[in-house]
Write a protein that holds these residues in place. Structure first.
Motif, PDB file in Angstrom:
ATOM      1  N   LEU A  94       0.833  -1.205   0.000  1.00  0.00           N
ATOM      2  CA  LEU A  94       0.000   0.000   0.000  1.00  0.00           C
ATOM      3  C   LEU A  94       0.867   1.255   0.000  1.00  0.00           C
ATOM      4  O   LEU A  94       1.965   1.249   0.559  1.00  0.00           O
ATOM      5  CB  LEU A  94      -0.882   0.034   1.252  1.00  0.00           C
ATOM      6  CG  LEU A  94      -1.974  -1.028   1.349  1.00  0.00           C
ATOM      7  CD1 LEU A  94      -2.655  -0.942   2.709  1.00  0.00           C
ATOM      8  CD2 LEU A  94      -2.998  -0.829   0.236  1.00  0.00           C
ATOM      9  N   PRO A  95       0.355   2.333  -0.610  1.00  0.00           N
ATOM     10  CA  PRO A  95       1.104   3.591  -0.542  1.00  0.00           C
ATOM     11  C   PRO A  95       1.278   4.009   0.914  1.00  0.00           C
ATOM     12  O   PRO A  95       0.319   3.977   1.687  1.00  0.00           O
ATOM     13  CB  PRO A  95       0.191   4.590  -1.264  1.00  0.00           C
ATOM     14  CG  PRO A  95      -0.763   3.760  -2.066  1.00  0.00           C
ATOM     15  CD  PRO A  95      -0.903   2.459  -1.340  1.00  0.00           C
ATOM     16  N   HIS A  96       2.486   4.318   1.296  1.00  0.00           N
ATOM     17  CA  HIS A  96       2.711   4.765   2.663  1.00  0.00           C
ATOM     18  C   HIS A  96       3.911   5.703   2.699  1.00  0.00           C
ATOM     19  O   HIS A  96       4.676   5.791   1.737  1.00  0.00           O
ATOM     20  CB  HIS A  96       2.921   3.572   3.610  1.00  0.00           C
ATOM     21  CG  HIS A  96       4.126   2.742   3.292  1.00  0.00           C
ATOM     22  ND1 HIS A  96       4.065   1.662   2.455  1.00  0.00           N
ATOM     23  CD2 HIS A  96       5.416   2.845   3.688  1.00  0.00           C
ATOM     24  CE1 HIS A  96       5.272   1.120   2.353  1.00  0.00           C
ATOM     25  NE2 HIS A  96       6.112   1.828   3.081  1.00  0.00           N
ATOM     26  N   ALA A  97       4.047   6.414   3.806  1.00  0.00           N
ATOM     27  CA  ALA A  97       5.179   7.319   3.984  1.00  0.00           C
ATOM     28  C   ALA A  97       5.524   7.358   5.462  1.00  0.00           C
ATOM     29  O   ALA A  97       4.684   7.075   6.309  1.00  0.00           O
ATOM     30  CB  ALA A  97       4.827   8.726   3.479  1.00  0.00           C
ATOM     31  N   VAL A  98       6.775   7.675   5.746  1.00  0.00           N
ATOM     32  CA  VAL A  98       7.234   7.803   7.128  1.00  0.00           C
ATOM     33  C   VAL A  98       7.766   9.212   7.296  1.00  0.00           C
ATOM     34  O   VAL A  98       8.693   9.622   6.599  1.00  0.00           O
ATOM     35  CB  VAL A  98       8.334   6.770   7.449  1.00  0.00           C
ATOM     36  CG1 VAL A  98       8.816   6.935   8.889  1.00  0.00           C
ATOM     37  CG2 VAL A  98       7.828   5.351   7.223  1.00  0.00           C
ATOM     38  N   LEU A  99       7.135   9.973   8.201  1.00  0.00           N
ATOM     39  CA  LEU A  99       7.544  11.355   8.414  1.00  0.00           C
ATOM     40  C   LEU A  99       8.227  11.461   9.781  1.00  0.00           C
ATOM     41  O   LEU A  99       7.561  11.461  10.821  1.00  0.00           O
ATOM     42  CB  LEU A  99       6.326  12.298   8.387  1.00  0.00           C
ATOM     43  CG  LEU A  99       5.762  12.704   7.020  1.00  0.00           C
ATOM     44  CD1 LEU A  99       5.081  11.530   6.331  1.00  0.00           C
ATOM     45  CD2 LEU A  99       4.777  13.862   7.176  1.00  0.00           C
ATOM     46  N   PHE A 100       9.547  11.547   9.781  1.00  0.00           N
ATOM     47  CA  PHE A 100      10.261  11.744  11.047  1.00  0.00           C
ATOM     48  C   PHE A 100      10.144  13.203  11.459  1.00  0.00           C
ATOM     49  O   PHE A 100      10.108  14.103  10.621  1.00  0.00           O
ATOM     50  CB  PHE A 100      11.740  11.390  10.894  1.00  0.00           C
ATOM     51  CG  PHE A 100      12.000   9.911  10.956  1.00  0.00           C
ATOM     52  CD1 PHE A 100      12.048   9.254  12.178  1.00  0.00           C
ATOM     53  CD2 PHE A 100      12.183   9.178   9.791  1.00  0.00           C
ATOM     54  CE1 PHE A 100      12.281   7.889  12.239  1.00  0.00           C
ATOM     55  CE2 PHE A 100      12.419   7.811   9.849  1.00  0.00           C
ATOM     56  CZ  PHE A 100      12.461   7.168  11.070  1.00  0.00           C
ATOM     57  N   SER A 101      10.106  13.407  12.761  1.00  0.00           N
ATOM     58  CA  SER A 101      10.125  14.792  13.228  1.00  0.00           C
ATOM     59  C   SER A 101      11.582  15.232  13.318  1.00  0.00           C
ATOM     60  O   SER A 101      12.463  14.461  13.702  1.00  0.00           O
ATOM     61  CB  SER A 101       9.446  14.924  14.588  1.00  0.00           C
ATOM     62  OG  SER A 101      10.167  14.245  15.579  1.00  0.00           O
ATOM     63  N   THR A 102      11.830  16.470  12.937  1.00  0.00           N
ATOM     64  CA  THR A 102      13.188  16.989  13.000  1.00  0.00           C
ATOM     65  C   THR A 102      13.316  18.067  14.081  1.00  0.00           C
ATOM     66  O   THR A 102      14.396  18.297  14.592  1.00  0.00           O
ATOM     67  CB  THR A 102      13.613  17.558  11.643  1.00  0.00           C
ATOM     68  OG1 THR A 102      12.519  18.311  11.100  1.00  0.00           O
ATOM     69  CG2 THR A 102      13.951  16.441  10.679  1.00  0.00           C
ATOM     70  N   ARG A 103      12.205  18.723  14.408  1.00  0.00           N
ATOM     71  CA  ARG A 103      12.234  19.695  15.502  1.00  0.00           C
ATOM     72  C   ARG A 103      10.881  19.687  16.200  1.00  0.00           C
ATOM     73  O   ARG A 103       9.859  19.440  15.579  1.00  0.00           O
ATOM     74  CB  ARG A 103      12.494  21.114  14.966  1.00  0.00           C
ATOM     75  CG  ARG A 103      13.949  21.408  14.781  1.00  0.00           C
ATOM     76  CD  ARG A 103      14.174  22.904  14.592  1.00  0.00           C
ATOM     77  NE  ARG A 103      13.698  23.365  13.282  1.00  0.00           N
ATOM     78  CZ  ARG A 103      13.619  24.659  12.953  1.00  0.00           C
ATOM     79  NH1 ARG A 103      13.927  25.595  13.825  1.00  0.00           N
ATOM     80  NH2 ARG A 103      13.191  25.013  11.759  1.00  0.00           N
ATOM     81  N   ARG A 104      10.895  20.010  17.461  1.00  0.00           N
ATOM     82  CA  ARG A 104       9.651  20.103  18.211  1.00  0.00           C
ATOM     83  C   ARG A 104       9.569  21.508  18.794  1.00  0.00           C
ATOM     84  O   ARG A 104      10.533  21.999  19.364  1.00  0.00           O
ATOM     85  CB  ARG A 104       9.669  19.090  19.357  1.00  0.00           C
ATOM     86  CG  ARG A 104       8.467  19.158  20.252  1.00  0.00           C
ATOM     87  CD  ARG A 104       8.704  18.372  21.516  1.00  0.00           C
ATOM     88  NE  ARG A 104       9.754  19.001  22.299  1.00  0.00           N
ATOM     89  CZ  ARG A 104      10.589  18.347  23.088  1.00  0.00           C
ATOM     90  NH1 ARG A 104      10.526  17.058  23.185  1.00  0.00           N
ATOM     91  NH2 ARG A 104      11.510  18.989  23.779  1.00  0.00           N
ATOM     92  N   PHE A 105       8.435  22.146  18.639  1.00  0.00           N
ATOM     93  CA  PHE A 105       8.295  23.506  19.142  1.00  0.00           C
ATOM     94  C   PHE A 105       7.508  23.588  20.430  1.00  0.00           C
ATOM     95  O   PHE A 105       7.695  24.479  21.222  1.00  0.00           O
ATOM     96  CB  PHE A 105       7.630  24.396  18.093  1.00  0.00           C
ATOM     97  CG  PHE A 105       8.458  24.502  16.874  1.00  0.00           C
ATOM     98  CD1 PHE A 105       9.488  25.411  16.820  1.00  0.00           C
ATOM     99  CD2 PHE A 105       8.247  23.666  15.795  1.00  0.00           C
ATOM    100  CE1 PHE A 105      10.287  25.502  15.703  1.00  0.00           C
ATOM    101  CE2 PHE A 105       9.042  23.755  14.670  1.00  0.00           C
ATOM    102  CZ  PHE A 105      10.064  24.668  14.620  1.00  0.00           C
ATOM    103  N   LYS A 106       6.571  22.678  20.615  1.00  0.00           N
ATOM    104  CA  LYS A 106       5.719  22.727  21.811  1.00  0.00           C
ATOM    105  C   LYS A 106       5.384  21.299  22.133  1.00  0.00           C
ATOM    106  O   LYS A 106       5.103  20.512  21.256  1.00  0.00           O
ATOM    107  CB  LYS A 106       4.389  23.424  21.511  1.00  0.00           C
ATOM    108  CG  LYS A 106       4.338  24.927  21.696  1.00  0.00           C
ATOM    109  CD  LYS A 106       2.898  25.391  21.515  1.00  0.00           C
ATOM    110  CE  LYS A 106       2.691  26.805  22.039  1.00  0.00           C
ATOM    111  NZ  LYS A 106       1.282  27.207  21.975  1.00  0.00           N
ATOM    112  N   GLN A 107       5.442  20.929  23.391  1.00  0.00           N
ATOM    113  CA  GLN A 107       4.872  19.645  23.781  1.00  0.00           C
ATOM    114  C   GLN A 107       4.420  19.806  25.205  1.00  0.00           C
ATOM    115  O   GLN A 107       5.139  19.595  26.149  1.00  0.00           O
ATOM    116  CB  GLN A 107       5.864  18.475  23.681  1.00  0.00           C
ATOM    117  CG  GLN A 107       5.188  17.136  23.966  1.00  0.00           C
ATOM    118  CD  GLN A 107       6.151  15.959  23.998  1.00  0.00           C
ATOM    119  OE1 GLN A 107       7.339  16.092  23.783  1.00  0.00           O
ATOM    120  NE2 GLN A 107       5.634  14.792  24.299  1.00  0.00           N
TER     121      GLN A 107
END
Lengths: 162, 147
Positions: free
Chosen positions: A139-152
């Motif tokens: 199936l079409p899929h993608a993996v998006l890694f986070s590179t920066r976090r601004f708020k958590q």
């Protein structure tokens, strides 16, 4: 759940976190104008109703070594998506799993699974393994890694209930 | 973070006692004393390992809503746009991700209409399209990470 004025006072008192003193519920009671026992009783009721999911730690994944945070997204046929979502949640390293609307033409993906791990290569290998196990690799899929976090900081009570 | 801190983080992720001396009880289960647990928690918050110690609110149980939103922000405008987005109190977290859609944030608001209004404000302020992706189904929410 309908919040009473007393519940709202208590949640206001809790907004900054649980006081780090030996009798935290007594301190909250002083702030909210109620006895320690009432604070405990109301918090138990708010937890039972799910308004407060739990008391305790809100960990920053990054700071405890989970530096690779991969939003894995898939385009799953609508008649399969619930079954696939349910199955993915059984994998211990899937921490969140949601179905969301596609936003065509730019965004064809309708299933989102968050996978946390300590290191990017290992997370990618694990995701491949998960897709394989569940027959999803085609199936079409993608993996998006986070590179920066601004708020958590999680949802604020005031933003929702004020 | 030392081994004791890791034990605390693992031990308290599931919840916290509701009794008059909760730190004392939690400390006993962790083999610590009350004062040391409080001191260590204070330090974990100070150093940013914990974003906070306290309640995790469920906006939805209060009738509220969460919406995930995504934007494709030009690289050279990224920091400026992030500031504009994060200035909204309803924005709960915001991540840069590797994709054409490179900014992903969550809006928590009292109603779906309010959430959409916040996204509309962000669109107007930044001049960038904001894709709204509310959840349609939630399959599980758990936290099982072991530090």
């Amino acid at each position: 759940m309908e919040l009473s004025p007393a519940d709202r006072r208590l949640l206001d008192a809790l907004e900054g976190g649980l006081p780090l003193v030996p009798r935290p519920y007594a301190v909250l009671g002083e702030r909210a104008g109620m006895a320690e026992a009432e604070v405990i009783r109301r918090l138990a009721a708010l937890q039972a109703a799910g308004v407060v999911k739990r008391l305790g730690l809100v960990v920053r994944h990054h700071e405890i070594g989970y530096r690779a945070n991969a939003m894995t997204v898939m385009d799953v046929p609508d008649d399969m998506v619930d079954a696939v979502g349910e199955r993915l949640t059984r994998a211990a390293d899937v921490t969140l799993c949601y179905r969301r609307p596609r936003r065509l033409p730019g965004w064809p993906y309708n299933l989102f699974a968050m996978v946390h791990g300590r290191e990017r290569g290992a997370v990618l290998a694990r995701i491949d393994q998960l897709l394989d196990e569940h027959g999803l690799a085609g199936l079409p899929h993608a993996v998006l890694f986070s590179t920066r976090r601004f708020k958590q900081r999680g949802a604020r009570y005031r933003a929702a209930a004020a | 973070m030392d081994a004791t801190d890791r034990r605390i983080v693992a031990g308290l992720q599931g919840g916290f006692p509701l009794c008059p001396r909760p730190y004392e009880r939690a400390a006993r289960e962790l083999g610590l004393d009350e004062g040391e647990l409080i001191r260590r928690l204070a330090r974990l918050v100070e150093t940013g390992v914990l974003s906070r110690f306290g309640p995790l609110f469920n906006v939805e149980a209060m009738g509220g809503t969460y919406v995930l939103a995504a934007m494709a922000v030009p690289e050279d405008a990224f920091d400026r746009v992030a500031e504009m987005v994060n200035a909204h109190v309803e924005v709960a977290h915001n991540y840069e991700r590797e994709h054409l859609l490179n900014m992903w944030f969550v809006v928590a608001a009292e109603t779906p209409e309010r959430a959409e209004a916040v996204l509309g404000e962000i669109r107007a302020e930044t001049g960038i399209e904001v894709l709204s992706m509310p959840k349609l189904e939630e399959y599980f929410v758990g936290l099982r990470l072991q530090p």
